[in-house]
Design an enzyme around this catalytic site. Structure first.
Site, short mmCIF file in Angstrom:
data_model
loop_
_atom_site.label_atom_id
_atom_site.label_comp_id
_atom_site.label_asym_id
_atom_site.label_seq_id
_atom_site.Cartn_x
_atom_site.Cartn_y
_atom_site.Cartn_z
N GLY A 55 1.32 -29.89 21.14
CA GLY A 55 0.67 -28.52 21.30
C GLY A 55 -0.98 -28.89 21.31
N ALA A 56 -1.45 -30.11 21.78
CA ALA A 56 -2.57 -30.70 21.49
C ALA A 56 -3.66 -29.73 22.23
CB ALA A 56 -2.89 -31.99 22.07
N ILE A 60 -5.41 -24.79 17.56
CA ILE A 60 -5.08 -25.85 16.55
C ILE A 60 -5.29 -27.01 16.79
CG2 ILE A 60 -3.79 -26.77 14.43
CD1 ILE A 60 -2.32 -23.88 14.40
N ASP A 81 0.94 -31.56 25.66
CA ASP A 81 0.97 -30.16 25.75
C ASP A 81 1.58 -29.90 27.13
OD1 ASP A 81 0.41 -27.19 25.75
OD2 ASP A 81 -1.02 -27.54 24.14
N ASN A 166 5.09 -21.45 13.71
CA ASN A 166 5.48 -20.17 12.94
C ASN A 166 6.62 -19.78 13.69
OD1 ASN A 166 4.02 -19.76 10.39
ND2 ASN A 166 2.14 -19.32 11.46
N ASP A 197 -2.28 -23.01 2.73
CA ASP A 197 -2.12 -21.88 1.71
C ASP A 197 -2.93 -22.37 0.61
OD1 ASP A 197 -0.46 -20.02 3.07
OD2 ASP A 197 1.11 -21.54 2.99
N ARG A 200 -6.70 -22.20 0.93
CA ARG A 200 -7.16 -20.75 0.84
C ARG A 200 -7.07 -20.48 -0.61
NH1 ARG A 200 -3.60 -18.68 5.68
NH2 ARG A 200 -5.23 -18.67 7.28
N HIS A 224 5.87 -20.04 3.81
CA HIS A 224 4.58 -19.71 4.61
C HIS A 224 4.65 -18.34 5.17
CE1 HIS A 224 0.78 -20.22 6.50
NE2 HIS A 224 1.30 -20.26 7.63
N MET A 275 -7.05 -24.25 9.90
CA MET A 275 -5.64 -25.04 9.85
C MET A 275 -5.75 -26.51 10.49
SD MET A 275 -2.53 -24.61 9.43
CE MET A 275 -1.86 -26.07 9.31
N1 LIG Z 1 1.51 -23.37 9.20
C1 LIG Z 1 0.63 -22.81 9.21
O1 LIG Z 1 -0.11 -22.73 8.08
C2 LIG Z 1 -0.09 -22.11 10.47
C3 LIG Z 1 -1.39 -21.92 10.45
C4 LIG Z 1 -1.94 -21.32 11.62
C5 LIG Z 1 -1.19 -20.94 13.10
N2 LIG Z 1 0.02 -21.67 12.79
C6 LIG Z 1 0.84 -21.52 13.99
O2 LIG Z 1 0.62 -22.71 14.74
C7 LIG Z 1 1.05 -22.28 16.17
C8 LIG Z 1 -0.17 -22.66 17.23
O3 LIG Z 1 -1.01 -21.90 16.85
P1 LIG Z 1 -2.46 -21.87 17.89
O4 LIG Z 1 -3.37 -20.87 17.36
O5 LIG Z 1 -2.95 -23.18 17.91
O6 LIG Z 1 -1.81 -21.45 19.25
P2 LIG Z 1 -2.36 -21.68 20.66
O7 LIG Z 1 -1.92 -20.60 21.57
O8 LIG Z 1 -4.00 -21.93 20.70
O9 LIG Z 1 -1.77 -22.90 21.06
C9 LIG Z 1 -0.55 -23.28 20.96
C10 LIG Z 1 -0.29 -24.44 21.99
O10 LIG Z 1 0.94 -24.55 22.29
C11 LIG Z 1 1.17 -25.06 23.58
N3 LIG Z 1 2.77 -25.03 23.68
C12 LIG Z 1 3.58 -23.97 23.95
N4 LIG Z 1 4.66 -24.50 24.49
C13 LIG Z 1 4.92 -25.71 24.16
C14 LIG Z 1 5.77 -26.79 24.41
N5 LIG Z 1 6.86 -26.49 24.67
N6 LIG Z 1 5.21 -27.95 23.82
C15 LIG Z 1 4.10 -28.53 23.82
N7 LIG Z 1 3.30 -27.33 23.71
C16 LIG Z 1 3.38 -26.13 24.00
C17 LIG Z 1 0.39 -23.99 24.25
O11 LIG Z 1 0.18 -24.62 25.89
C18 LIG Z 1 -0.86 -24.27 23.50
O12 LIG Z 1 -1.78 -25.05 24.12
C19 LIG Z 1 1.54 -20.87 16.25
O13 LIG Z 1 2.75 -20.51 16.06
C20 LIG Z 1 0.90 -20.39 14.95
O14 LIG Z 1 1.29 -19.18 14.34
C21 LIG Z 1 0.48 -22.21 11.61
O1 LIG Z 2 -1.17 -15.93 9.74
C1 LIG Z 2 -0.88 -16.63 10.73
O2 LIG Z 2 -0.05 -16.03 11.66
C2 LIG Z 2 -1.21 -18.07 10.98
C3 LIG Z 2 -1.01 -18.72 9.84
O3 LIG Z 2 0.22 -18.85 9.41
C4 LIG Z 2 -1.86 -18.59 8.68
O4 LIG Z 2 -1.24 -18.49 7.54
O5 LIG Z 2 -3.10 -18.66 9.00
#
Ligand SMILES: NC(=O)c1ccc[n+]([C@@H]2O[C@H](COP(=O)([O-])OP(=O)(O)OC[C@H]3O[C@@H](n4cnc5c(N)ncnc54)[C@H](O)[C@@H]3O)[C@@H](O)[C@H]2O)c1
Ligand SMILES: O=C(O)C[C@H](O)C(=O)O
Length: 360
Positions: A55-56, A60, A81, A166, A197, A200, A224, A275
């Site tokens: 998901g590079a 994030i 990705d 998520n 978390d 923050r 989370h 993140m």
């Molecule tokens: N755990 C945490 O604390 C936390 C915090 C923030 C965001 N998140 C989650 O992280 C995820 C990514 O967030 P983001 O803001 O980077 O989203 P984003 O849409 O900017 O990036 C996601 C990336 O994933 C790629 N992707 C989609 N399907 C894929 C696959 N099968 N294989 C590889 N890559 C794939 C997309 O092409 C995209 O580049 C979301 O689900 C978000 O809710 C979690």
């Molecule tokens: O809030 C979200 O959807 C993204 C992430 O889980 C966060 O805590 O920022």
């Protein structure tokens, strides 16, 4: 080696082939060897760990790729990705740090991206928009996490996985089911990333106390999402106390930190920069544990016996094999005990949802 292999003209040809490949070379790349600057590796790279970011190219993923390229414990960095990895890879690979960067794009290159990896960090999947809960992402992200974890089971079954996508409360149980079915499940190696978390909580508590956030450590347990994010304000280090109003303000702000960012971004996604920072910090802690450093303790959402639930976030000691030890919750006050009951109710449903998805 060819007698001229180190001559200046040969070296330039080697680099140029990567930057501007001929048609047969490009075809070879598209078959799975894409964007590999192995031939252009700078000298001086230290031995270290092989890390993949899946998901590079995302919000994030891009910042996280940058931060992992800066980590001296990383010798090889694979960026995968389904879109846009060539640009991110070319960009990150120009940083003069020692990790060798290789890019991979599309499902047919997932295997090549994951083969040989020691640590796989997964920030792939859709982010929230205002008005959504993390659980609203389940329908899209569950399948994405399943297919990536199937790739991990096949290509790097011994890798440690840091799962960010998520809803983490459900995606970690999904990943566990995938690995169980593949016969590769080791609970120690599957870690849901809840470091944001903690970041923050440290930040908001430090603001209230008027101290440097780097000096504060707040354990955050549970899961989370919303009420499952349970900061243990009675266990803050260094020891301190809060008024009931401060406890209510801090708990509410920590539990809704993600929503605060989603609303501020107004439709442009969720937390990406903080993140990436948190994920890089957690990955670094995992790598130090894998190297054998002692005393590495971080909160993470893992398979657990700390409560009756099969998964729970708490402090874990990181070691060579991942989460080597799950630490107990410690003494909770009445407010935290009530919070724990609420958290467990929601967590139990989210875990069940993940497991049922795999049993469909
Ligand atoms: N755990 C945490 O604390 C936390 C915090 C923030 C965001 N998140 C989650 O992280 C995820 C990514 O967030 P983001 O803001 O980077 O989203 P984003 O849409 O900017 O990036 C996601 C990336 O994933 C790629 N992707 C989609 N399907 C894929 C696959 N099968 N294989 C590889 N890559 C794939 C997309 O092409 C995209 O580049 C979301 O689900 C978000 O809710 C979690
Ligand atoms: O809030 C979200 O959807 C993204 C992430 O889980 C966060 O805590 O920022």
């Amino acid at each position: 080696m060819h007698p001229d292999a180190t001559s200046p003209s040969h070296r330039i040809a080697r680099v140029a082939a990567h930057l501007n490949p001929t048609r047969p070379q490009r075809a070879q790349m598209e078959e799975g060897a894409a964007l590999r600057p192995a031939a252009c590796r700078a000298k001086g790279g230290a031995p270290g760990f092989k890390v993949a970011v899946v998901g590079a190219a995302g919000g994030i993923g891009q910042s996280l790729s940058l931060l992992m390229k800066m980590n001296p414990l990383v010798s090889v960095l694979h960026l995968y990705d389904v879109v846009n990895t060539p640009g991110v890879t070319a960009d990150v690979s120009h940083m003069d740090t020692s990790a060798v960067v290789r890019g991979f794009i599309g499902q047919q290159q997932l295997e090549a991206a994951l083969t040989g990896m020691d640590l796989v960090i997964i920030p792939a999947g859709l982010p929230r928009k205002p008005g959504m809960t993390r659980d609203d992402l389940f329908n899209k992200n569950a399948g994405i996490v399943r297919s990536i974890c199937e790739g991990v089971a096949k290509s790097c079954p011994n890798a440690i996985v840091n799962l960010i996508s998520n809803p983490v409360n459900s995606t970690v149980p999904i990943a566990a089911e995938v690995f169980k079915r593949a016969g590769t499940y080791c609970p120690k190696r599957l870690l849901g990333v809840t470091t944001l978390d903690v970041a923050r909580a440290n930040t908001f508590v430090a603001e209230v106390l008027g101290v440097d956030p780097r000096e504060v450590n707040v354990p955050v347990v549970g899961g989370h999402a919303g009420v499952t994010i349970l900061p243990l304000l009675s266990q803050v280090s260094p020891p301190c106390s809060f008024t009931p109003d401060e406890i209510s303000y801090l708990t509410n702000r920590i539990q809704n930190g993600g929503t605060e960012v989603v609303e501020a971004k107004a439709g442009a996604g969720s937390a990406t920069l903080s993140m990436a920072f948190a994920a890089a910090k957690f990955a670094d802690a995992c790598l130090r544990g894998m190297r054998g450093d002692a005393g590495i303790v971080e909160c993470s959402y893992v398979a657990s016996e700390v409560t009756e639930l099969p998964f729970f976030a708490s402090k874990v000691r990181l070691g060579r094999g991942g989460a080597e030890e799950i630490l107990p919750l410690g003494p909770l006050n009445d407010f935290e005990r009530a919070g724990l009951e609420k958290a467990k109710k929601e967590l139990s449903e989210s875990i069940e949802k993940g497991v049922s998805f795999m049993n469909k």
